[in-house]
Design a protein around this motif. Sequence first.
Motif, mmCIF file in Angstrom:
data_model
loop_
_atom_site.group_PDB
_atom_site.id
_atom_site.type_symbol
_atom_site.label_atom_id
_atom_site.label_comp_id
_atom_site.label_asym_id
_atom_site.label_seq_id
_atom_site.Cartn_x
_atom_site.Cartn_y
_atom_site.Cartn_z
ATOM 1 N N GLU A 218 41.271 72.907 96.275
ATOM 2 C CA GLU A 218 40.653 72.075 95.243
ATOM 3 C C GLU A 218 40.806 72.711 93.866
ATOM 4 O O GLU A 218 41.034 72.025 92.867
ATOM 5 N N SER A 222 42.729 71.064 90.671
ATOM 6 C CA SER A 222 41.928 70.722 89.490
ATOM 7 C C SER A 222 42.533 71.277 88.210
ATOM 8 O O SER A 222 42.036 71.003 87.117
ATOM 9 N N SER A 233 33.025 72.709 92.397
ATOM 10 C CA SER A 233 33.393 71.714 93.394
ATOM 11 C C SER A 233 32.130 71.096 93.967
ATOM 12 O O SER A 233 31.342 71.758 94.645
ATOM 13 N N SER A 382 34.723 68.726 89.978
ATOM 14 C CA SER A 382 35.533 67.914 90.887
ATOM 15 C C SER A 382 34.645 67.431 92.017
ATOM 16 O O SER A 382 33.521 67.894 92.209
ATOM 17 N N GLY A 384 33.054 63.972 94.394
ATOM 18 C CA GLY A 384 32.450 62.677 94.103
ATOM 19 C C GLY A 384 31.407 62.721 93.004
ATOM 20 O O GLY A 384 31.240 61.762 92.247
ATOM 21 N N ALA A 386 31.491 64.216 90.293
ATOM 22 C CA ALA A 386 32.101 64.170 88.968
ATOM 23 C C ALA A 386 32.251 62.746 88.448
ATOM 24 O O ALA A 386 32.515 62.535 87.260
ATOM 25 N N ASN A 387 32.080 61.747 89.316
ATOM 26 C CA ASN A 387 32.118 60.352 88.859
ATOM 27 C C ASN A 387 30.884 59.979 88.050
ATOM 28 O O ASN A 387 30.882 58.963 87.355
ATOM 29 N N ARG A 405 36.186 66.393 83.575
ATOM 30 C CA ARG A 405 36.623 65.899 84.884
ATOM 31 C C ARG A 405 38.057 65.420 84.747
ATOM 32 O O ARG A 405 38.550 65.209 83.620
ATOM 33 N N ASN A 406 38.711 65.249 85.860
ATOM 34 C CA ASN A 406 40.097 64.803 85.853
ATOM 35 C C ASN A 406 40.194 63.326 86.205
ATOM 36 O O ASN A 406 39.270 62.745 86.781
ATOM 37 N N ARG A 407 41.309 62.724 85.837
ATOM 38 C CA ARG A 407 41.478 61.284 86.041
ATOM 39 C C ARG A 407 41.468 60.942 87.520
ATOM 40 O O ARG A 407 40.843 59.977 87.946
ATOM 41 N N LYS A 409 40.242 61.969 91.179
ATOM 42 C CA LYS A 409 39.160 62.789 91.723
ATOM 43 C C LYS A 409 39.550 63.515 93.008
ATOM 44 O O LYS A 409 38.786 64.328 93.510
ATOM 45 N N SER A 410 40.719 63.235 93.556
ATOM 46 C CA SER A 410 41.132 63.833 94.835
ATOM 47 C C SER A 410 41.773 65.190 94.598
ATOM 48 O O SER A 410 42.959 65.398 94.864
#
Length: 481
Positions: A218, A222, A233, A382, A384, A386-387, A405-407, A409-410
Amino acid sequence: MKQGYLIGIDVGTQSAKVVIFNLLGEQICEGHQPLRPLVIPAPQLAEHPDDDLWSSLSAACQKAMQQFRVLGLDEGAILGAGLCVIRCCRVLLKPDGALAWPVINWMDRRLNQPWQYHESYGDVRYLTTTSGYITHRLTGEFKDTSANYIGWWPMDNQRQAWSEDAASWQRCNLTREQVFDVVKPGEILGTLTPLAAEATGLPAGLPIVATAHDKAVEALGSGSLRQGVCLVSLGTYIGAMVHGDSAQTEAKNFWPFQASVPGKYLYECMGVRRGMWTVSWFRDQFGGAMAEVASWGESIEALLSKEASQVPAGSEGLITLHDWAAPAEAEYRKGAFIGFDGRHTRAHMFRSLLEGIALTMKNHMDGMAEELGKPFTQIILSGGGANSDLMMQIFADVFGLPTQRNRMKSAAAIGCAINAGIAVGAFDSYQQASERLVQPAEAFQPNEENHRLYNAINQQVYRPLHDHLDPLLMRLSDITG
């Protein structure tokens, strides 16, 4: 640049996710399958039911490949798949590689000790990790990544190979004949067998590539490779980590693990056990009244976050201590809400849960940064959680740092794809692969007034909580078991 696709296989505590990317880092399709609830045969024991890791992974692969075929894409252009499965579990296998016993989950107290055989286990020939087991199911090989052996395993992390020290094997109560061969992250474990191809829908002969343990994968996915950048995480286990160049075997405030980049290390401090699980627990126990509204299109978590966003920072004195799953060194600990009064609502409780996560992580991470002599300059979230804009802002305010956060999420799936791409020659370097697949999104800036408030709560109340509560909880444990 070679054309084609890469697959990231990420099997966590709660779900299996399979994501297919092109070499520009664009997500093409995804398959997701929830795992079944853990079986708890007795207090502090936890097992995965039946063959749930494999069943869930197979279903997730089938879903992803069904989308791939609907798009009319060429299966022959899939270059490789990186494999990442939850760490710190123990898998007992028969001589043919079949399960001798259900997979023992990382929350099980048996994993706090060296391997001990019990007659109920039956015919146990091999002991391995979840990634070793899934590798065998996919390829037929008795191989595993060297970077997923954490805890009671005689692994030499500096050599990325099994230890040559006989005493290390003796301490772990293992012999070389009981464990798999290991390879380094970014190396090919084997190719997909026809039987596994039928079960998963993936093309037979597909190279399956070693990664590391899930948090290290992860971190790679990231983009947290730069100095001063720390990944948090947000999973069932919430961890914080940075990349480093040396083993740091004498560290007191963090553990040095093998990273997903061969020869590099991942420094990880203590985290929050059952971290985001606690958020799900609150949703399930207290969000039922929102179920009808959620059916209109928003999740219960999103609605709870909206409510909690109206609550001031500090939750008007309501504090959550996150010990829903006690650490091995203090099994008597329990979670706690402290400071209730007549103002407090469901929204205060939900916000306090999130604030407790951020405060706990800050205290663990401060010790790591101080010992490394390298203060953090940015936090990446990172998972869930982070949404949630609320979670992002709380972390920014608690740490007083920009939180990004990154575009996509995976992150673990991206890390898997990076390792796979290196193995099959799709990328020239880990840095190039990271720049291509990791796509930053929003950064949340700290509110200075909130930061000062959180600092005061942390210094004067939150940090001393265990000192005051531990004696009481020890007595409670003696009384109730």
